[in-house]
Design a protein around this motif. Structure first.
Motif, short mmCIF file in Angstrom:
data_model
loop_
_atom_site.label_atom_id
_atom_site.label_comp_id
_atom_site.label_asym_id
_atom_site.label_seq_id
_atom_site.Cartn_x
_atom_site.Cartn_y
_atom_site.Cartn_z
N VAL A 1 0.72 -6.57 7.06
CA VAL A 1 -0.38 -5.61 7.17
C VAL A 1 0.13 -4.20 6.88
O VAL A 1 -0.49 -3.44 6.13
CB VAL A 1 -1.02 -5.70 8.57
CG1 VAL A 1 -2.03 -4.57 8.76
CG2 VAL A 1 -1.69 -7.05 8.76
N GLU A 2 1.26 -3.85 7.48
CA GLU A 2 1.84 -2.53 7.23
C GLU A 2 2.25 -2.38 5.78
O GLU A 2 2.09 -1.31 5.17
CB GLU A 2 3.04 -2.31 8.14
CG GLU A 2 2.69 -2.28 9.63
CD GLU A 2 3.93 -2.15 10.50
OE1 GLU A 2 5.05 -2.12 9.93
OE2 GLU A 2 3.79 -2.09 11.74
N CYS A 3 2.78 -3.44 5.19
CA CYS A 3 3.23 -3.40 3.80
C CYS A 3 2.06 -3.18 2.85
O CYS A 3 2.11 -2.34 1.94
CB CYS A 3 3.97 -4.69 3.45
SG CYS A 3 4.61 -4.74 1.78
N VAL A 4 0.97 -3.94 3.03
CA VAL A 4 -0.20 -3.81 2.15
C VAL A 4 -0.81 -2.41 2.29
O VAL A 4 -1.22 -1.80 1.28
CB VAL A 4 -1.22 -4.90 2.49
CG1 VAL A 4 -2.56 -4.62 1.82
CG2 VAL A 4 -0.69 -6.26 2.05
N THR A 5 -0.85 -1.89 3.48
CA THR A 5 -1.37 -0.54 3.68
C THR A 5 -0.53 0.49 2.94
O THR A 5 -1.05 1.42 2.32
CB THR A 5 -1.39 -0.20 5.18
OG1 THR A 5 -2.18 -1.17 5.88
CG2 THR A 5 -1.96 1.18 5.43
N ALA A 6 0.80 0.32 2.98
CA ALA A 6 1.71 1.28 2.35
C ALA A 6 1.62 1.24 0.83
O ALA A 6 1.70 2.29 0.17
CB ALA A 6 3.14 1.01 2.81
N ILE A 7 1.47 0.05 0.24
CA ILE A 7 1.52 -0.04 -1.23
C ILE A 7 0.16 0.22 -1.87
O ILE A 7 0.10 0.52 -3.08
CB ILE A 7 2.01 -1.42 -1.70
CG1 ILE A 7 0.99 -2.52 -1.37
CG2 ILE A 7 3.37 -1.74 -1.09
CD1 ILE A 7 1.34 -3.85 -1.97
N SER A 8 -0.93 0.16 -1.14
CA SER A 8 -2.24 0.32 -1.76
C SER A 8 -2.40 1.71 -2.37
O SER A 8 -2.96 1.87 -3.46
CB SER A 8 -3.36 0.05 -0.75
OG SER A 8 -3.26 0.95 0.35
N GLY A 9 -1.89 2.73 -1.68
CA GLY A 9 -1.97 4.08 -2.24
C GLY A 9 -1.15 4.24 -3.50
O GLY A 9 -1.57 4.90 -4.45
#
Length: 523
Positions: A22-30
């Motif tokens: 979850v943290e990873c997907v949030t970080a890479i989306s931007g």
């Protein structure tokens, strides 16, 4: 504009930095939004066993990564069409659109790319959703394919994290179950009597705990040698390591080497697989060798070598293994006398007797009985699911008047019986001690062939009907009746100790205290 290679490097960095998906997907989306006409990023998990696909993380389009979770179970026909694509390594949109709408939040599946994430432990899916009115170009598809590898690593890390959390929760559940069975609140509890009867013992524990010196705990059976050994372990720098207890007297002589040092597969008949011994399992922690005086002489030689070299060799092994283990040994036997009798090795005696701790008997610390009773009552009521009860002054007076030949172990058993017999209302101490008017099991009346002066059943003193003997006199009478029945035999299957169901050493100590000579009862 940034190059695609910059985007891939940044995604790798975020995938390695954030172990939670979850943290990873949030970080890479931007980051990906700067290179792709992106509305949202999602990672899904596939469970082939039940054809289930579920959303693990969604980020973008103003949504939190923890919103919009969905799951779908595919029909067998749909699963057969999807399986070949899952085994591949390319991104696609048309193949997955039929089920994306059921998995993702509404409105995120109109124009999407998806690619499989392959790991050693399972399969995931990366989904990239385009902004409304936008489409993914050929260059966008190439970039999406390059994202599959770093996102597969992030997906695998999240799976390992989830597995660790599950194991930790299971371990905590097991710990709570064990504490409930033991009637404890914590694994390491304060020594009852540590400020009174065990004060000098605790002072020696504090002195030696921080070192790695071998410790030898001496004392009668039931005085709490294992409790003290755990106190040494918990106060040492090895407190976070394993604590392994081995009862040396319970290991068959032919299995001592295998149990202590381990064995290799095929080293002897029945060795179907490699086995780690107690020393390996205790590596980095403490090995408590209870009843070390029971070890056979050949095993004592090998134990001495381990203490000297800190190396073991498995049965059937070809190379020594280094172990970092602190030894705490315990015995109720007189090892110094055994050394003189050559039943215990003198060099091993010197090696383990570096820092001896002598535990007092319960009769030498009677001031601790009220605290011990309350401790055992709390433990028993928790284990048996009964209401908490408080010992009365009369209860404590009866317990303090008893001499406790079995020490703390016997006290714990008596309190367990008192709690059960009291049914959660009171402590039935009198019945638990055998003073409540219940008829004891009759001892077999064996005719005596003893000579003059040897007592028979008829000459053992008894109290008049309805009159209670003092406790010491009643105990003397009971032991003498057992010795009459067994013709003065104390140990063995047909001895008085077996008849009375107590340890022979405890019985002999009791006999010495009461001045009973077993020889008077022999033929």
């Amino acid at each position: 504009m940034k190059q695609p290679v910059d985007a891939v490097s940044e995604v790798w960095r975020q995938a390695c930095r954030h172990i939670d998906i979850v943290e990873c997907v949030t970080a890479i989306s931007g980051t990906l939004a700067e290179h792709l006409p992106l509305q949202a990023v999602a990672v899904l998990r596939v469970t082939p066993a039940d054809r289930r696909i579920e959303t693990l993380a969604v980020s973008g389009a103003g949504r939190s990564a923890r919103q919009g979770f969905g799951a779908v179970v595919l029909e067998p026909a749909a699963w057969r069409r999807l399986s070949p694509w899952l085994r591949g390594s390319d991104v696609d949109g048309a193949t997955v659109l039929t089920w994306l709408r059921a998995v993702l939040p509404e409105g995120l599946a109109e124009n999407a790319l998806a690619g499989p994430l392959h790991t050693a432990d399972g399969t995931g899916i990366l989904v990239l959703v385009a902004r409304e009115g936008a489409t993914f170009s050929t260059a966008d598809r190439r970039l999406a394919r390059q994202l599959l590898e770093p996102l597969a690593a992030a997906f695998e890390n999240d799976g390992r994290l989830h597995e660790l959390r599950t194991l930790r929760e299971a371990a905590e559940a097991d710990r709570q179950t064990l504490l409930s069975r033991l009637g404890r609140q914590h694994v390491s509890e304060e020594l009852v009597g540590g400020r009174t009867g065990l004060r000098h013992v605790l002072e020696r524990v504090e002195l030696v705990a921080r070192s790695d010196l071998p410790v030898l705990i001496l004392g009668e059976t039931g005085t709490g040698k294992e409790v003290v050994s755990r106190a040494i372990h918990s106060r040492s720098k090895r407190g976070d390591g394993p604590f392994i207890r081995v009862n040396c007297g319970a290991i068959p002589a032919e299995l001592v080497d295998s149990q202590l040092f381990g064995h290799e597969k095929g080293s002897f008949t029945g060795a179907a697989e490699q086995h780690q011994g107690w020393f390996e399992r205790a590596d980095g922690g403490t090995l408590f060798l209870d009843e070390i005086g029971e070890l056979p002489l050949p095993a004592q030689v090998r134990l001495l070598r381990v203490l000297q070299d800190h190396q073991i060799e498995r049965v059937g092994g070809r190379a020594p293994l280094h172990v970092d283990v602190r030894i705490v040994a315990a015995t109720h036997r007189d090892l110094a006398a055994m050394v003189k009798e050559r039943t215990f090795r003198e060099d091993l005696w010197y090696r383990i007797n570096v820092f001896p701790i002598l535990l007092p008997t319960l009769r030498e610390r009677m001031e601790d009985i009220p605290d011990l009773v309350r401790h055992f009552v709390q433990r028993a009521t928790t284990r048996f699911g009964l209401p908490a009860v408080e010992p009365t002054e009369a209860d404590l007076a009866q317990l303090t008047a008893y001499d406790w030949p079995g020490n703390i172990r016997e006290l714990g058993a008596v309190i367990d019986r008192a709690v059960i017999l009291g049914a959660g209302r009171v402590l039935d101490v009198a019945a638990a001690l055998g003073l409540g008017g219940r008829t004891p099991t009759a001892l077999p009346q064996v005719p005596s062939a003893a000579g003059a002066g040897a007592p028979t059943l008829g000459t053992v003193p008894t109290a008049p009907t309805g009159m209670l003997l003092p406790l010491a006199a009643a105990m003397r009478q009971h032991i003498e009746r057992a010795l009459v029945a067994t013709r003065g035999r104390v140990e063995g299957r047909r001895g008085a100790a077996a008849l009375l169901e107590i340890n022979p050493h405890t019985l002999r100590a009791r006999m010495r205290k009461l001045g009973i000579d077993a020889a008077r009862f022999r033929d």
